[in-house]
Design a protein around this motif. Structure first.
Motif, PDB file in Angstrom:
ATOM      1  N   GLY A 169      65.076  87.348  21.405  1.00  0.00           N
ATOM      2  CA  GLY A 169      66.340  86.261  22.388  1.00  0.00           C
ATOM      3  C   GLY A 169      67.207  87.133  22.921  1.00  0.00           C
ATOM      4  O   GLY A 169      67.330  86.699  24.576  1.00  0.00           O
ATOM      5  N   LYS A 206      70.471  81.618  16.570  1.00  0.00           N
ATOM      6  CA  LYS A 206      70.233  80.798  16.688  1.00  0.00           C
ATOM      7  C   LYS A 206      70.696  80.204  18.806  1.00  0.00           C
ATOM      8  O   LYS A 206      69.854  79.793  19.547  1.00  0.00           O
ATOM      9  CB  LYS A 206      70.602  79.243  16.237  1.00  0.00           C
ATOM     10  CG  LYS A 206      69.814  79.256  14.846  1.00  0.00           C
ATOM     11  CD  LYS A 206      70.980  78.438  13.764  1.00  0.00           C
ATOM     12  CE  LYS A 206      72.037  77.968  13.581  1.00  0.00           C
ATOM     13  NZ  LYS A 206      72.025  79.637  13.093  1.00  0.00           N
ATOM     14  N   SER A 207      72.075  80.703  18.151  1.00  0.00           N
ATOM     15  CA  SER A 207      72.424  80.068  20.951  1.00  0.00           C
ATOM     16  C   SER A 207      71.866  80.991  21.139  1.00  0.00           C
ATOM     17  O   SER A 207      72.061  80.212  22.212  1.00  0.00           O
ATOM     18  CB  SER A 207      74.503  79.887  20.288  1.00  0.00           C
ATOM     19  OG  SER A 207      74.343  79.221  18.625  1.00  0.00           O
ATOM     20  N   THR A 208      71.709  82.650  20.975  1.00  0.00           N
ATOM     21  CA  THR A 208      70.953  83.187  22.105  1.00  0.00           C
ATOM     22  C   THR A 208      69.791  82.930  22.268  1.00  0.00           C
ATOM     23  O   THR A 208      69.573  82.653  23.215  1.00  0.00           O
ATOM     24  CB  THR A 208      71.132  84.685  21.529  1.00  0.00           C
ATOM     25  OG1 THR A 208      72.192  85.036  20.423  1.00  0.00           O
ATOM     26  CG2 THR A 208      70.482  85.461  22.653  1.00  0.00           C
ATOM     27  N   ARG A 221      78.641  80.086  24.014  1.00  0.00           N
ATOM     28  CA  ARG A 221      77.742  80.804  23.488  1.00  0.00           C
ATOM     29  C   ARG A 221      76.918  80.554  24.226  1.00  0.00           C
ATOM     30  O   ARG A 221      75.508  80.932  23.926  1.00  0.00           O
ATOM     31  CB  ARG A 221      77.340  80.395  21.747  1.00  0.00           C
ATOM     32  CG  ARG A 221      78.487  80.562  21.413  1.00  0.00           C
ATOM     33  CD  ARG A 221      78.824  79.924  20.104  1.00  0.00           C
ATOM     34  NE  ARG A 221      77.973  80.224  19.355  1.00  0.00           N
ATOM     35  CZ  ARG A 221      77.437  79.860  17.732  1.00  0.00           C
ATOM     36  NH1 ARG A 221      78.081  78.642  18.307  1.00  0.00           N
ATOM     37  NH2 ARG A 221      76.679  80.357  17.130  1.00  0.00           N
ATOM     38  N   LYS A 247      64.931  88.839  16.966  1.00  0.00           N
ATOM     39  CA  LYS A 247      65.772  90.136  17.232  1.00  0.00           C
ATOM     40  C   LYS A 247      64.706  91.159  17.500  1.00  0.00           C
ATOM     41  O   LYS A 247      64.575  92.745  16.416  1.00  0.00           O
ATOM     42  CB  LYS A 247      66.566  90.394  16.066  1.00  0.00           C
ATOM     43  CG  LYS A 247      67.307  89.519  16.388  1.00  0.00           C
ATOM     44  CD  LYS A 247      69.226  89.651  15.663  1.00  0.00           C
ATOM     45  CE  LYS A 247      69.864  88.770  15.400  1.00  0.00           C
ATOM     46  NZ  LYS A 247      70.969  89.040  14.761  1.00  0.00           N
ATOM     47  N   GLY A 280      74.251  83.581  12.325  1.00  0.00           N
ATOM     48  CA  GLY A 280      73.495  85.048  12.990  1.00  0.00           C
ATOM     49  C   GLY A 280      71.852  85.030  13.343  1.00  0.00           C
ATOM     50  O   GLY A 280      72.234  86.635  14.016  1.00  0.00           O
ATOM     51  N   ASP A 298      63.014  93.418  18.836  1.00  0.00           N
ATOM     52  CA  ASP A 298      62.970  94.441  20.139  1.00  0.00           C
ATOM     53  C   ASP A 298      63.420  96.098  19.181  1.00  0.00           C
ATOM     54  O   ASP A 298      64.647  96.179  17.782  1.00  0.00           O
ATOM     55  CB  ASP A 298      64.177  94.069  20.928  1.00  0.00           C
ATOM     56  CG  ASP A 298      65.804  93.549  20.129  1.00  0.00           C
ATOM     57  OD1 ASP A 298      66.491  94.132  19.096  1.00  0.00           O
ATOM     58  OD2 ASP A 298      65.846  92.462  20.389  1.00  0.00           O
TER      59      ASP A 298
HETATM   60  P1  GDP Z   1      73.836  81.297  15.771  1.00  0.00           P
HETATM   61  O1  GDP Z   1      74.621  82.088  14.433  1.00  0.00           O
HETATM   62  O2  GDP Z   1      72.173  81.839  14.444  1.00  0.00           O
HETATM   63  O3  GDP Z   1      73.832  81.329  16.835  1.00  0.00           O
HETATM   64  O4  GDP Z   1      73.709  83.310  16.107  1.00  0.00           O
HETATM   65  P2  GDP Z   1      74.290  83.822  17.463  1.00  0.00           P
HETATM   66  O5  GDP Z   1      73.532  83.191  18.800  1.00  0.00           O
HETATM   67  O6  GDP Z   1      75.803  83.904  18.114  1.00  0.00           O
HETATM   68  O7  GDP Z   1      73.441  85.428  17.811  1.00  0.00           O
HETATM   69  C1  GDP Z   1      74.630  86.338  16.251  1.00  0.00           C
HETATM   70  C2  GDP Z   1      73.643  87.993  16.507  1.00  0.00           C
HETATM   71  O8  GDP Z   1      73.014  88.396  16.957  1.00  0.00           O
HETATM   72  C3  GDP Z   1      75.011  87.939  18.328  1.00  0.00           C
HETATM   73  O9  GDP Z   1      75.846  89.004  18.417  1.00  0.00           O
HETATM   74  C4  GDP Z   1      73.756  87.940  18.871  1.00  0.00           C
HETATM   75  O10 GDP Z   1      73.848  88.575  19.924  1.00  0.00           O
HETATM   76  C5  GDP Z   1      72.609  88.278  18.127  1.00  0.00           C
HETATM   77  N1  GDP Z   1      71.540  88.768  18.583  1.00  0.00           N
HETATM   78  C6  GDP Z   1      71.016  86.867  19.085  1.00  0.00           C
HETATM   79  N2  GDP Z   1      69.767  87.235  19.075  1.00  0.00           N
HETATM   80  C7  GDP Z   1      69.217  88.807  19.214  1.00  0.00           C
HETATM   81  C8  GDP Z   1      67.655  89.200  19.509  1.00  0.00           C
HETATM   82  O11 GDP Z   1      66.771  88.760  20.077  1.00  0.00           O
HETATM   83  N3  GDP Z   1      68.241  90.805  19.526  1.00  0.00           N
HETATM   84  C9  GDP Z   1      69.775  91.489  19.208  1.00  0.00           C
HETATM   85  N4  GDP Z   1      69.832  92.796  19.014  1.00  0.00           N
HETATM   86  N5  GDP Z   1      70.316  90.672  18.805  1.00  0.00           N
HETATM   87  C10 GDP Z   1      69.960  89.840  19.346  1.00  0.00           C
END
Ligand code: GDP
Length: 381
Positions: free
Chosen positions: A289, A114-116, A156, A250, A111, A252
């Motif tokens: 991201g 990372k993927s984003t 993703r 995040k 969450g 933003d």
């Molecule tokens: P991971 O589990 O670490 O790979 O996280 P994800 O990339 O799947 O992101 C988890 C959630 O955070 C998703 O709903 C994304 O849309 C959200 N998210 C990721 N990066 C950002 C960001 O820079 N800003 C905001 N507001 N949300 C983000």
């Protein structure tokens, strides 16, 4: 029962049904249609893919053929002894073409984004130089690929998954951390031989896997989010010490101030840590991201780091130390797996375990007996 008998029987059963009574006015089940033949005569028998030789693999990889690369990685991940033997030969032949990349580890709790972030960082890197290639790998020993593991769902990473210069590979399926990590490391080598000069290795920042990733990358990025609290984000002292940069994601909208405060806290905390062996003081920055903000700022840290460690010789030294580490890791892993997978040892261990549990033998004597049996009977075989 023959087919004909089955048909007769089911017809009889259908006729007994109350809805087939003429008086019945409720909903009725229509008779089914005749089943078409299962095997279509138009589908030709699928040809078995011809087995590639070691040279086919090596040639394909060196040409940057992603299909062959993917097949070679599958070989690396395979548990079959004959596959592993071929994989080792392929890796050995690829060895002179490896090493020419930036290996970057990326960690953060689920969450954290990372993927984003990887999708955006990767696209940024690939857009900067049109000859650059990127491989995204993962280490997640807790997951099985089929269960939507980390990176398992390529969608993703929307941009990278369709990028012609990106190669994405999910974590090898569940196994011991050592085993999974070794496979990922070998995959790094194959990717480098195939011309991937940027390697990202993703891991979930909650356990031991960071140490494994740290031992195979040049740069380690820790992704954090503002306001989640240290405990929640599972920041262990060890992980903080490994990080060459901390990116507060995040940053933003309403979250910008909070992210800035968090960055300040991290900077203050990092002051308390000793200077890392690289001599590069870990940097902290905020970014988003999702909204693609400050990616260049974050990537400037990565560039600065590589320039710094190439300058002071740490880059080469760390890679040499990593080679040494992996030699011992491989020995440890293979000794253990040979020992524990031996059927006679398995049986003996069961017996000895019972004896220890029933206090009939001390753990030390039981262990010595098993080892003696191993040295005298198995090794000498
Ligand atoms: P991971 O589990 O670490 O790979 O996280 P994800 O990339 O799947 O992101 C988890 C959630 O955070 C998703 O709903 C994304 O849309 C959200 N998210 C990721 N990066 C950002 C960001 O820079 N800003 C905001 N507001 N949300 C983000």
């Amino acid at each position: 029962m023959s087919n004909q008998e089955i048909k007769k029987h089911s017809k009889a059963v259908t006729m007994q049904h109350p809805e087939n009574d003429k008086q019945y006015t409720g909903l009725q089940v229509n008779a089914g249609v005749e089943q078409p033949p299962i095997v279509s005569p138009y589908i030709k028998k699928r040809k078995k893919r011809p087995q590639l030789t070691v040279n086919d693999y090596v040639e394909g990889i060196l040409k940057g053929n992603t299909t062959v690369l993917g097949q070679a990685v599958t070989l690396v991940e395979s548990l079959a002894t004959e596959h592993q033997a071929i994989a080792q030969e392929v890796i050995e032949k690829c060895l002179p073409h490896t090493g020419n990349s930036r290996r970057i580890g990326i960690t953060g709790v689920p969450g954290a984004g990372k993927s984003t972030s990887i999708d955006v960082f990767g696209t940024y890197v690939l857009n900067r130089c049109e000859t650059d290639k990127l491989a995204v790998l993962a280490i997640d020993p807790s997951s099985e690929r089929s269960k939507g593991s980390i990176l398992g769902d390529k969608t993703r990473m929307e941009q990278l998954s369709v990028h012609p210069r990106a190669f994405i590979r999910p974590s090898p399926s569940a196994g011991s951390l050592g085993g999974v990590a070794r496979k990922t490391r070998e995959t790094i080598m194959l990717c480098e031989a195939a011309g991937y000069n940027n390697i990202f290795v993703e891991t979930v920042g909650v356990g031991q896997s960071e140490t494994a990733v740290h031992s195979m990358v040049d740069f380690f990025l820790l992704i954090q989010i503002a306001g989640a609290g240290d405990e929640l984000q599972g920041i262990k002292r060890g992980i903080m010490e490994m990080a060459d940069a901390i990116g507060i994601n995040k940053a933003d909208g309403d979250n910008v101030d909070r992210a800035n405060r968090q960055a300040l806290e991290f900077r203050n905390a990092l002051h308390l840590y000793p200077v890392p062996p690289s001599g590069f003081l870990p940097q902290v920055t905020t970014y988003s991201g999702y909204y693609n903000l400050n990616i260049d700022k974050l990537w400037k840290i990565v560039d600065d780091y590589f320039e710094f460690v190439h300058g002071n010789g740490y880059f080469e030294e760390r890679r040499r130390q990593q080679e040494k580490y992996w030699m011992y890791e491989t020995i440890n892993e293979q000794l253990k797996s040979r020992f524990y997978n031996d059927p006679e040892i398995e049986r003996l261990l069961q017996v000895k375990q019972e004896m220890v549990l029933d206090s009939k033998q001390s753990s030390f004597v039981a262990a010595s007996d098993v080892l003696k049996f191993y040295y005298d009977n198995i090794i000498k075989k």
